[in-house]
Design an enzyme around this catalytic site. Structure first.
Site, mmCIF file in Angstrom:
data_model
loop_
_atom_site.group_PDB
_atom_site.id
_atom_site.type_symbol
_atom_site.label_atom_id
_atom_site.label_comp_id
_atom_site.label_asym_id
_atom_site.label_seq_id
_atom_site.Cartn_x
_atom_site.Cartn_y
_atom_site.Cartn_z
ATOM 1 N NE ARG A 77 -1.840 -2.048 2.862
ATOM 2 C CZ ARG A 77 -2.027 -3.233 2.592
ATOM 3 N NH1 ARG A 77 -3.052 -3.793 1.877
ATOM 4 N NH2 ARG A 77 -1.199 -4.200 2.974
ATOM 5 C CB THR A 78 3.462 2.654 2.323
ATOM 6 O OG1 THR A 78 2.601 1.847 3.356
ATOM 7 C CG2 THR A 78 4.052 4.009 2.595
ATOM 8 C CE LYS A 92 27.656 -3.121 -9.547
ATOM 9 N NZ LYS A 92 27.724 -2.035 -10.420
ATOM 10 N NE ARG A 98 7.278 0.896 4.817
ATOM 11 C CZ ARG A 98 6.055 0.248 4.873
ATOM 12 N NH1 ARG A 98 5.862 -1.154 4.341
ATOM 13 N NH2 ARG A 98 4.928 0.956 5.068
ATOM 14 C CG HIS A 138 3.740 4.193 8.492
ATOM 15 N ND1 HIS A 138 3.721 4.830 7.574
ATOM 16 C CD2 HIS A 138 3.420 2.831 8.213
ATOM 17 C CE1 HIS A 138 3.259 4.310 6.524
ATOM 18 N NE2 HIS A 138 3.146 3.074 6.623
#
Ligand code: NCD
Length: 297
Positions: free
Chosen positions: A51-52, A78, A99, A127
Site C-alpha cells: 500500500r504505502t 555491490k 522505508r 509511520h
C-alpha cells in the site's frame, strides 16, 4: 508554513496537519490541480510494502508527476551504503519516500538528501503518513461526536502506525474536537507510554475483557502480529480475533480500522459489513498522500 521533511509526527505543526487534511478532503471530492512542473518522486523501500509504496506512486501519477524506484539489483548489492544511495537518488528526484527496518534512522539518512524526505516507516518507530490517513479516516466518520472512544488491539508494542497515530492525537494544537478515551490491550505495552495528555482517559484491559468494552467504542483500531520484528523470542501478543458475536455488540455507527496487511485477526467475512472501513482507509491513503506531496514538494 512549510515542511522540510516528514520524518516523525513531531515534524508536523497544527497548520501543516490542517492544510494537508483540507487539501486531502478537496482531492477526495475530485477538486485538485496538477503539479506545476514535471516533478519526480523516488521510492526507496528497504522493507516490504504494498500500500504505502504503490499509493505514493499512484498519488504522484495522479498529480501529473513521475516516479522512480530503487531497483532490487541496485548498487547496494555491490556494497554501496544507504547514505550514498540516498545522496545519489536525491540528485534525480524532487522528493524521496523512504522505508527502513531500523528505528530512528530517518534523521541520519535525511542529512544525505538534497530534497524532502518522507518517512514511509522506520522499524517499529514511526509511520507518520499512515497516522495522517488514520486521523483523516477517523474525522471522516466521527466529525459530529463530542467524545470519541478508540480501542487499540494487537501487537501494539511493535506497531509504528499506532505509535504515530497516538503522537498525532497528542499534538497539543491538533484539536480533534472531541474528548478522547483510549482503551487498549496493554499487557505488554501500555499505550500511555506513547501519549500523555492530562485530559485523555485511558483504560487498560486484558484480551479476554474485549467483549465487555467493545460496545463502548467508536473506533476499533486493529493491528496484526508483527512476527518479523520478534527477534529471538516470539510472543503472541495478538490473540484477539474478530468474531460475529463481537461485531454484533459494537455500536451501529462504530468503525473498524486496520492499517493492513491483516492476518487471522480480521477474517475476510467482515469486509462487507458497513462498519468495516479498512479499505476506505486504503482509498484515503491516496488522497492524503496526494495532498502531502503537493504540500511538501
Ligand atoms: C503497516 C506498516 O507497514 O507499518 N502497514 C502500512 O503501512 N499500511 C502495518 C503493518 O505492517 O502491519
Amino acid at each position: 508554513m512549510g515542511l522540510k521533511h516528514l520524518l516523525t509526527v513531531n515534524d508536523l505543526k497544527k497548520e501543516d496537519v490542517d492544510a494537508i487534511m483540507r487539501m486531502a478532503s478537496r482531492i477526495h471530492q475530485g477538486h485538485y490541480e496538477l503539479l506545476k512542473s514535471n516533478k519526480i518522486l523516488a521510492t526507496l523501500f528497504f522493507e516490504p510494502s504494498t500500500r504505502t509504496k504503490l499509493s505514493f506512486q499512484s498519488a504522484m501519477y495522479k498529480l501529473g508527476g513521475q516516479t522512480i524506484d530503487l531497483p532490487i539489483n541496485s548498487s547496494q548489492t555491490k556494497g554501496e551504503s544507504d547514505a550514498d544511495t540516498i545522496k545519489t537518488i536525491s540528485k534525480y528526484a524532487d522528493v524521496l519516500v523512504l522505508r527502513h527496518p531500523k528505528n530512528e534512522i530517518m534523521e541520519y539518512l535525511s542529512n544525505y538528501s538534497d530534497v524532502p524526505v518522507i518517512n514511509a516507516g522506520d522499524g517499529s518507530n514511526q509511520h507518520p503518513t499512515q497516522a495522517l490517513i488514520d486521523a483523516y479516516t477517523i474525522r471522516q466518520y466521527n466529525h459530529r461526536k463530542e467524545e470519541l472512544t478508540i480501542m487499540f488491539t494487537g501487537d501494539l508494542i511493535h506497531s509504528r502506525t499506532v505509535r504515530s497515530l497516538l503522537e498525532l492525537l497528542k499534538l497539543d494544537e491538533f484539536n480533534l474536537d472531541f474528548k478522547l478515551h483510549l482503551i487498549s490491550t496493554c499487557k505488554y505495552y501500555p499505550i500511555e507510554n506513547y501519549i500523555n495528555i492530562s485530559d485523555v482517559k485511558f483504560t487498560c484491559i486484558d484480551e479476554n475483557q474485549i467483549d465487555q468494552y467493545i460496545g463502548e467504542v467508536d473506533v476499533l483500531y486493529m493491528t496484526r502480529m508483527q512476527a518479523e520484528r520478534h527477534i529471538g523470542k516470539y510472543v503472541n501478543y495478538n490473540k484477539f480475533i474478530m468474531t460475529k458475536e463481537l461485531l454484533d455488540k459494537m455500536k451501529m455507527d462504530a468503525i473498524i480500522m486496520h492499517p493492513l496487511p491483516r492476518n487471522e485477526e480480521l477474517p475476510e467475512e467482515f469486509d462487507s459489513n458497513y462498519r468495516a472501513k479498512y479499505f476506505q482507509q486504503v482509498k484515503n491513503g491516496l488522497f492524503v498522500r496526494m495532498a502531502l506531496i503537493k504540500y511538501i514538494i
